[in-house]
Design a protein around this motif. Structure first.
Motif, PDB file in Angstrom:
ATOM      1  N   ALA A  27       0.822  -1.212   0.000  1.00 37.02           N
ATOM      2  CA  ALA A  27       0.000   0.000   0.000  1.00 37.02           C
ATOM      3  C   ALA A  27       0.856   1.263   0.000  1.00 37.02           C
ATOM      4  CB  ALA A  27      -0.939  -0.014   1.199  1.00 37.02           C
ATOM      5  N   GLU A  28       1.986   1.226   0.713  1.00 36.07           N
ATOM      6  CA  GLU A  28       2.807   2.436   0.813  1.00 36.07           C
ATOM      7  C   GLU A  28       3.455   2.824  -0.514  1.00 36.07           C
ATOM      8  OE1 GLU A  28       5.181  -1.010   2.725  1.00 36.07           O
ATOM      9  OE2 GLU A  28       3.117  -0.266   2.735  1.00 36.07           O
ATOM     10  N   ALA A  29       3.555   1.881  -1.458  1.00 36.96           N
ATOM     11  CA  ALA A  29       4.143   2.203  -2.766  1.00 36.96           C
ATOM     12  C   ALA A  29       3.277   3.175  -3.552  1.00 36.96           C
ATOM     13  CB  ALA A  29       4.355   0.924  -3.579  1.00 36.96           C
ATOM     14  N   TRP A  30       1.971   3.225  -3.225  1.00 34.77           N
ATOM     15  CA  TRP A  30       1.033   4.081  -3.942  1.00 34.77           C
ATOM     16  C   TRP A  30       0.929   5.470  -3.328  1.00 34.77           C
ATOM     17  CZ3 TRP A  30      -1.062   2.324  -8.426  1.00 34.77           C
ATOM     18  CH2 TRP A  30      -0.992   0.946  -8.673  1.00 34.77           C
ATOM     19  N   GLY A  31       1.862   5.829  -2.487  1.00 33.06           N
ATOM     20  CA  GLY A  31       1.724   7.056  -1.705  1.00 33.06           C
ATOM     21  C   GLY A  31       2.201   8.339  -2.351  1.00 33.06           C
ATOM     22  N   MET A  49       4.873   6.297  -9.611  1.00 35.37           N
ATOM     23  CA  MET A  49       5.547   6.941 -10.740  1.00 35.37           C
ATOM     24  C   MET A  49       6.919   6.307 -10.963  1.00 35.37           C
ATOM     25  SD  MET A  49       4.329  10.880 -10.829  1.00 35.37           S
ATOM     26  CE  MET A  49       5.220  11.460  -9.408  1.00 35.37           C
ATOM     27  N   MET A  50       7.158   5.890 -12.198  1.00 37.84           N
ATOM     28  CA  MET A  50       8.403   5.224 -12.570  1.00 37.84           C
ATOM     29  C   MET A  50       9.336   6.196 -13.299  1.00 37.84           C
ATOM     30  SD  MET A  50       8.651   1.832 -14.935  1.00 37.84           S
ATOM     31  CE  MET A  50       9.995   1.752 -16.101  1.00 37.84           C
ATOM     32  N   VAL A  51       8.811   6.877 -14.302  1.00 42.36           N
ATOM     33  CA  VAL A  51       9.531   7.922 -15.046  1.00 42.36           C
ATOM     34  C   VAL A  51       8.572   9.094 -15.160  1.00 42.36           C
ATOM     35  CG1 VAL A  51      10.586   8.553 -17.259  1.00 42.36           C
ATOM     36  CG2 VAL A  51      10.855   6.236 -16.371  1.00 42.36           C
ATOM     37  N   PHE A  52       9.075  10.316 -14.965  1.00 37.16           N
ATOM     38  CA  PHE A  52       8.134  11.433 -14.975  1.00 37.16           C
ATOM     39  C   PHE A  52       8.812  12.743 -15.350  1.00 37.16           C
ATOM     40  CE2 PHE A  52       5.021  14.448 -13.206  1.00 37.16           C
ATOM     41  CZ  PHE A  52       3.856  13.896 -13.728  1.00 37.16           C
ATOM     42  N   THR A  53       8.032  13.602 -16.019  1.00 36.67           N
ATOM     43  CA  THR A  53       8.378  15.001 -16.181  1.00 36.67           C
ATOM     44  C   THR A  53       7.135  15.813 -15.870  1.00 36.67           C
ATOM     45  OG1 THR A  53       9.171  16.736 -17.678  1.00 36.67           O
ATOM     46  CG2 THR A  53       7.838  14.979 -18.672  1.00 36.67           C
ATOM     47  N   ALA A  99       2.083   3.722 -12.983  1.00 35.69           N
ATOM     48  CA  ALA A  99       0.944   2.874 -12.672  1.00 35.69           C
ATOM     49  C   ALA A  99      -0.082   3.757 -11.978  1.00 35.69           C
ATOM     50  CB  ALA A  99       1.348   1.718 -11.769  1.00 35.69           C
ATOM     51  N   ALA A 100      -1.282   3.816 -12.553  1.00 31.77           N
ATOM     52  CA  ALA A 100      -2.312   4.720 -12.044  1.00 31.77           C
ATOM     53  C   ALA A 100      -3.526   3.911 -11.605  1.00 31.77           C
ATOM     54  CB  ALA A 100      -2.710   5.723 -13.120  1.00 31.77           C
ATOM     55  N   LYS A 101      -3.965   4.158 -10.385  1.00 26.05           N
ATOM     56  CA  LYS A 101      -5.102   3.436  -9.807  1.00 26.05           C
ATOM     57  C   LYS A 101      -6.265   4.402  -9.638  1.00 26.05           C
ATOM     58  CE  LYS A 101      -4.331   0.871  -6.137  1.00 26.05           C
ATOM     59  NZ  LYS A 101      -4.038   0.571  -4.703  1.00 26.05           N
ATOM     60  N   LEU A 102      -7.411   4.052 -10.230  1.00 29.22           N
ATOM     61  CA  LEU A 102      -8.656   4.766  -9.962  1.00 29.22           C
ATOM     62  C   LEU A 102      -9.440   3.916  -8.968  1.00 29.22           C
ATOM     63  CD1 LEU A 102     -10.655   7.078 -10.474  1.00 29.22           C
ATOM     64  CD2 LEU A 102     -11.564   5.747 -12.402  1.00 29.22           C
ATOM     65  N   ARG A 169      -9.516   0.104 -10.424  1.00 27.81           N
ATOM     66  CA  ARG A 169      -9.093  -0.017 -11.820  1.00 27.81           C
ATOM     67  C   ARG A 169      -7.659   0.497 -11.898  1.00 27.81           C
ATOM     68  NH1 ARG A 169      -7.819   4.556 -15.577  1.00 27.81           N
ATOM     69  NH2 ARG A 169      -8.386   3.883 -17.675  1.00 27.81           N
ATOM     70  N   ILE A 170      -6.746  -0.341 -12.386  1.00 25.61           N
ATOM     71  CA  ILE A 170      -5.330   0.030 -12.461  1.00 25.61           C
ATOM     72  C   ILE A 170      -4.877  -0.058 -13.910  1.00 25.61           C
ATOM     73  CG2 ILE A 170      -2.986  -0.481 -11.693  1.00 25.61           C
ATOM     74  CD1 ILE A 170      -4.200  -1.792  -9.201  1.00 25.61           C
ATOM     75  N   THR A 171      -4.175   0.966 -14.346  1.00 23.58           N
ATOM     76  CA  THR A 171      -3.646   1.025 -15.706  1.00 23.58           C
ATOM     77  C   THR A 171      -2.190   1.459 -15.650  1.00 23.58           C
ATOM     78  OG1 THR A 171      -5.815   1.682 -16.524  1.00 23.58           O
ATOM     79  CG2 THR A 171      -3.957   2.026 -18.002  1.00 23.58           C
ATOM     80  N   PHE A 172      -1.344   0.811 -16.450  1.00 23.54           N
ATOM     81  CA  PHE A 172       0.028   1.281 -16.625  1.00 23.54           C
ATOM     82  C   PHE A 172       0.017   2.195 -17.851  1.00 23.54           C
ATOM     83  CE2 PHE A 172       4.352   1.025 -18.341  1.00 23.54           C
ATOM     84  CZ  PHE A 172       5.068   1.408 -17.211  1.00 23.54           C
ATOM     85  N   ILE A 173       0.488   3.415 -17.676  1.00 19.77           N
ATOM     86  CA  ILE A 173       0.431   4.434 -18.721  1.00 19.77           C
ATOM     87  C   ILE A 173       1.847   4.917 -19.016  1.00 19.77           C
ATOM     88  CG2 ILE A 173      -0.460   6.726 -19.325  1.00 19.77           C
ATOM     89  CD1 ILE A 173      -2.645   6.227 -17.156  1.00 19.77           C
ATOM     90  N   PHE A 174       2.178   5.032 -20.309  1.00 23.49           N
ATOM     91  CA  PHE A 174       3.452   5.673 -20.633  1.00 23.49           C
ATOM     92  C   PHE A 174       3.315   6.568 -21.852  1.00 23.49           C
ATOM     93  CE2 PHE A 174       3.775   1.698 -23.017  1.00 23.49           C
ATOM     94  CZ  PHE A 174       4.498   2.008 -24.177  1.00 23.49           C
TER      95      PHE A 174
END
Length: 198
Positions: A27-31, A49-53, A99-102, A169-174
């Protein structure tokens, strides 16, 4: 990116390894609160967040590895590279990967991705978990995303998501910026902004 149509189904992909990693994250990874605090439409979401700008300094943006890199890269990078090799010119740059969780019962309100960086990158969605009561609305039309597939969305069109189900609902977005668009960004960065006189 405006891809001249709302959505492209990129086909079937082996997503089970990435899904297993994401679905077993503690759970703490989603913080990471950045997206939720910065973008009001993502109030009901959680992120790894894995890679971000954040796009600041456009077009001379900084792309950073985030805390999620160590958690997701081993399974996410090969999948992203496969999707890119299958559908896009290689040699570009991934500027965002998250990785985005709704959460169950949550809504992402209708919006367009307006920062200039979103005009230059292909936005790819890889479903990780879903349920029959999730609706992704794009340009006024509802879509369902199937597990084990990848999709490119036209993020320049109005889009929203509702999750009326009882599970997240979880989606990996890049976001992938191809070489030609990187060259455009480089030219923009070298072009002086002309001053105007009132």
């Amino acid at each position: 990116m405006d891809i001249a149509e709302p959505l492209i189904d990129l086909g079937e992909y082996q997503t089970s390894a990435l899904s297993e990693v994401i679905l077993t994250l503690p759970a703490e990874a989603w913080g990471d609160p950045f997206r939720q605090q910065t973008y009001d439409v993502h109030h009901n979401t959680e992120s790894v967040m894995m890679v971000f700008t954040d796009g600041s300094g456009w077009p001379d943006i900084e792309v950073r590895k985030e805390a999620g890199w160590d958690l997701l890269a081993a399974t996410a990078v090969p999948l992203m590279h496969q999707i890119i090799a299958d559908h896009y010119p290689v040699g570009g740059t991934i500027v965002r990967a998250v990785a985005a969780k709704l959460v169950a019962g949550g809504v992402i309100k209708s919006h367009r991705d307006t920062h200039p960086s979103f005009h230059f990158g292909h936005r790819i969605h890889v479903p990780i978990s879903t349920n029959p009561r999730v609706r992704f609305n794009l340009d006024g039309r509802p879509y369902r995303f199937a597990l084990g597939r990848a999709y490119e969305i036209n993020n320049q069109l109005q889009h929203s998501v509702s999750n009326k189900g009882d599970c997240d609902r979880i989606t990996f977005i890049f976001d992938y910026v191809p070489p030609a668009k990187l060259q455009e960004m480089a030219k923009l960065a070298q072009t002086p902004i002309s001053s105007t006189r009132e």
